[in-house]
Design an enzyme around this catalytic site. Structure first.
Site, PDB file in Angstrom:
ATOM      1  N   SER A  28      10.442 -12.429 -10.422  1.00  0.00           N
ATOM      2  CA  SER A  28       8.972 -12.518 -10.362  1.00  0.00           C
ATOM      3  C   SER A  28       8.401 -12.976 -11.699  1.00  0.00           C
ATOM      4  O   SER A  28       7.515 -13.830 -11.762  1.00  0.00           O
ATOM      5  CB  SER A  28       8.378 -11.152 -10.018  1.00  0.00           C
ATOM      6  N   ASP A 325      11.698  -4.815  -2.166  1.00  0.00           N
ATOM      7  CA  ASP A 325      12.902  -5.645  -2.028  1.00  0.00           C
ATOM      8  C   ASP A 325      14.188  -4.821  -2.065  1.00  0.00           C
ATOM      9  O   ASP A 325      15.280  -5.378  -1.893  1.00  0.00           O
ATOM     10  CB  ASP A 325      12.949  -6.689  -3.158  1.00  0.00           C
ATOM     11  N   LYS A 352      10.369 -10.949   5.384  1.00  0.00           N
ATOM     12  CA  LYS A 352      11.020 -11.380   4.140  1.00  0.00           C
ATOM     13  C   LYS A 352      11.969 -12.549   4.463  1.00  0.00           C
ATOM     14  O   LYS A 352      11.819 -13.182   5.501  1.00  0.00           O
ATOM     15  CB  LYS A 352      11.758 -10.200   3.502  1.00  0.00           C
ATOM     16  N   ARG A 356      14.363  -7.913   7.672  1.00  0.00           N
ATOM     17  CA  ARG A 356      15.336  -7.031   7.016  1.00  0.00           C
ATOM     18  C   ARG A 356      15.539  -5.712   7.749  1.00  0.00           C
ATOM     19  O   ARG A 356      16.520  -5.009   7.476  1.00  0.00           O
ATOM     20  CB  ARG A 356      14.907  -6.785   5.555  1.00  0.00           C
TER      21      ARG A 356
HETATM   22  C1  S3P Z   1       7.060 -11.022  -5.122  1.00  0.00           C
HETATM   23  C2  S3P Z   1       6.367 -10.202  -4.278  1.00  0.00           C
HETATM   24  C3  S3P Z   1       6.970  -9.550  -3.096  1.00  0.00           C
HETATM   25  C4  S3P Z   1       8.495  -9.557  -3.164  1.00  0.00           C
HETATM   26  C5  S3P Z   1       9.036 -10.887  -3.585  1.00  0.00           C
HETATM   27  C6  S3P Z   1       8.497 -11.291  -4.950  1.00  0.00           C
HETATM   28  C7  S3P Z   1       6.353 -11.634  -6.265  1.00  0.00           C
HETATM   29  O1  S3P Z   1       6.568 -10.254  -1.936  1.00  0.00           O
HETATM   30  O2  S3P Z   1       9.032  -9.189  -1.921  1.00  0.00           O
HETATM   31  O3  S3P Z   1      10.437 -10.856  -3.640  1.00  0.00           O
HETATM   32  O4  S3P Z   1       7.013 -12.154  -7.190  1.00  0.00           O
HETATM   33  O5  S3P Z   1       5.112 -11.612  -6.265  1.00  0.00           O
HETATM   34  P1  S3P Z   1       5.189  -9.901  -1.162  1.00  0.00           P
HETATM   35  O6  S3P Z   1       4.078 -10.263  -2.040  1.00  0.00           O
HETATM   36  O7  S3P Z   1       5.250 -10.770   0.074  1.00  0.00           O
HETATM   37  O8  S3P Z   1       5.277  -8.448  -0.837  1.00  0.00           O
END
Ligand code: S3P
Length: 443
Positions: A28, A325, A352, A356
């Protein structure tokens, strides 16, 4: 990206895992560091960047829109930004591979630029809902022609000036929040996002670090984030901490494989990300945090993990966003725990990289675990520490975290577990099998 020849792997029961290993950079934070650096005026430097396929898709897209991005031989990345408002029309479609974060955040960025861009992705990404970002970004004035169901491939026509919005998130999603904030960067006035349920706050932290005027207020309605638009971002030097979502796999492996004692270093412990480790400790997991420090404005520690007998738990749905995650690998831990683990409130897991909930239920059953699937979670009756029967083949469904979860399951199964395709692991954790082998797993 992963529609090509599959790479299967069979994983057998392992002897104790021992030693020390660092996990790669946070996915992220890596995405955001490239995007914001590309919007600053001047040269930013990033070390510890995750060099996985998802982040490289972001780098390629930012290059296609005018940023100059280079990797030095020492692993330091330099990014010459174009300035907020300075992104250029890409010559070809933006290929997003498997990466939902690249797609949704870049849709935000493009929305407030005079750019028309086409976004494409692999078979997994092309099934994922984009309506959640199309809706607020349309309110800001961007126009979309999406595939049926609001999916990729889609074409986006950005607008200048975009209209600032005041938006309450209907789903707990850091990607949606970040898409709106990134669109707000080149929008006049104040863009306001309210999140009734807090999600990862890397965008807020990093926008502030780059000099954007951003406030966060806790209110009875939730967290209110206000961003002053037409921002000018100053180049930064960024150190990306290790990814807790990647650390999750060796940590659970070490808890489950008898006799293990490992140290996983440089693990980001941002409170909006680190709930898995608290849940594992509540299950009886022996995890201690050493050498707590700050890296790149984020809390970080080294995790010392010893094999433990885990006990099933009723996981509070309120912690779900802070470990969204990590549920696939938590389900594996639950399958080895004593007694029952109940999870609920996890509808988001169905959208996802794969569904999942169903993918984990089917895979765990294929290797002999006792699992009941509900609409919004799994109920798992663990073995009490005995090995799982194993012996099955599980489908990763183009989902890196499913593939890695079943590698962990294979380490504690009587008969080898076969994962049909490990290729997706390269999106987030290219060194995964090397790291586990380094800790003594024979894969
Ligand atoms: C992320 C937010 C999450 C996460 C993804 C990365 C991000 O998704 O599951 O792996 O970097 O902002 P969501 O915003 O769909 O929950």
């Amino acid at each position: 990206m992963h529609d090509a020849t599959p790479t299967p792997l069979s994983v057998a029961a392992s002897g104790p895992l021992t030693g020390t290993a660092p996990v790669p950079g946070d996915k992220s934070i890596s995405h955001r560091s490239l995007m914001l650096s590309a919007l600053a005026v001047g040269t930013s430097r990033v070390t510890g960047l995750l060099e996985g396929e998802d982040v490289l898709a972001t780098a390629a897209a930012m290059r296609a829109m005018g940023a100059v991005i280079e990797r030095g031989g020492d692993g330091m990345w330099t990014i010459d930004g174009v300035g907020v408002g300075g992104l250029l029309q890409p010559a070809t479609a933006l290929e997003m591979g498997n990466s939902g974060t690249s797609t949704r955040l870049l849709m935000g960025l493009v929305s407030s630029h005079a750019i028309t861009a086409t976004f494409t992705g692999d078979a997994s990404l092309s099934k994922r809902p984009m309506g959640r970002v199309i809706e607020p970004l349309s309110r800001m004035g961007a126009e979309f022609t999406a595939s049926p169901g609001g999916r990729l491939p889609l074409m986006l026509r950005g607008i200048v000036p975009a209209v600032p919005i005041d938006y309450t998130l209907p789903v707990a999603s850091a990607q949606v929040k970040s898409a709106i904030l990134l669109a707000g960067l080149n929008t006049p006035g104040i863009t306001r996002v309210v999140e009734p349920v807090p999600t990862r706050d890397h965008s807020e932290r990093m926008l502030t670090g780059f000099g954007a005027k951003l406030t966060v207020e806790e209110t009875p309605a939730g967290r209110v984030i206000e961003l002053h638009g037409e921002a000018e971002l100053q180049p930064q030097t960024i150190i990306v901490p290790g990814d807790p979502s990647s650390a999750a796999f060796p940590v659970v492996a070490a808890l489950l494989v008898p006799g293990s004692h490992v140290t996983i270093t440089n693990v980001g412990l941002n409170p909006t990300r680190a709930a898995l480790f608290d849940v594992l400790r509540a299950m009886g997991g022996d995890i201690t945090f050493e050498n707590r420090r700050e890296v790149g404005g984020e809390p970080v520690a080294d995790l010392v993990v010893r094999a433990s007998t885990l006990t099933g738990i009723d996981v509070d749905p309120a912690v779900a966003p802070a470990m969204i995650d990590e549920f696939p690998v938590l389900f594996v831990a639950a399958a080895l725990a004593q007694g029952r683990t109940v999870t609920r409130g996890l509808e988001e897991l169905r959208v996802k990289e794969s569904d999942r909930i169903t993918t984990m239920a089917e895979g765990l059953r294929a290797i002999g675990a006792r699992v009941e699937e509900t609409e919004d979670g799994l109920i798992i009756d663990g073995t009490g520490g005995d090995l799982l029967p194993g012996g099955g083949t599980v489908e990763a469904k183009l989902d890196h975290r499913i593939a890695m979860s079943f590698v962990v399951a294979g380490l504690v199964s009587r008969d080898p577990v076969t994962i049909d395709d490990m290729a997706p692991v390269a999106t987030s954790f290219p060194t995964f099998t090397t790291l586990l082998r380094g800790l003594g797993a024979s894969l």
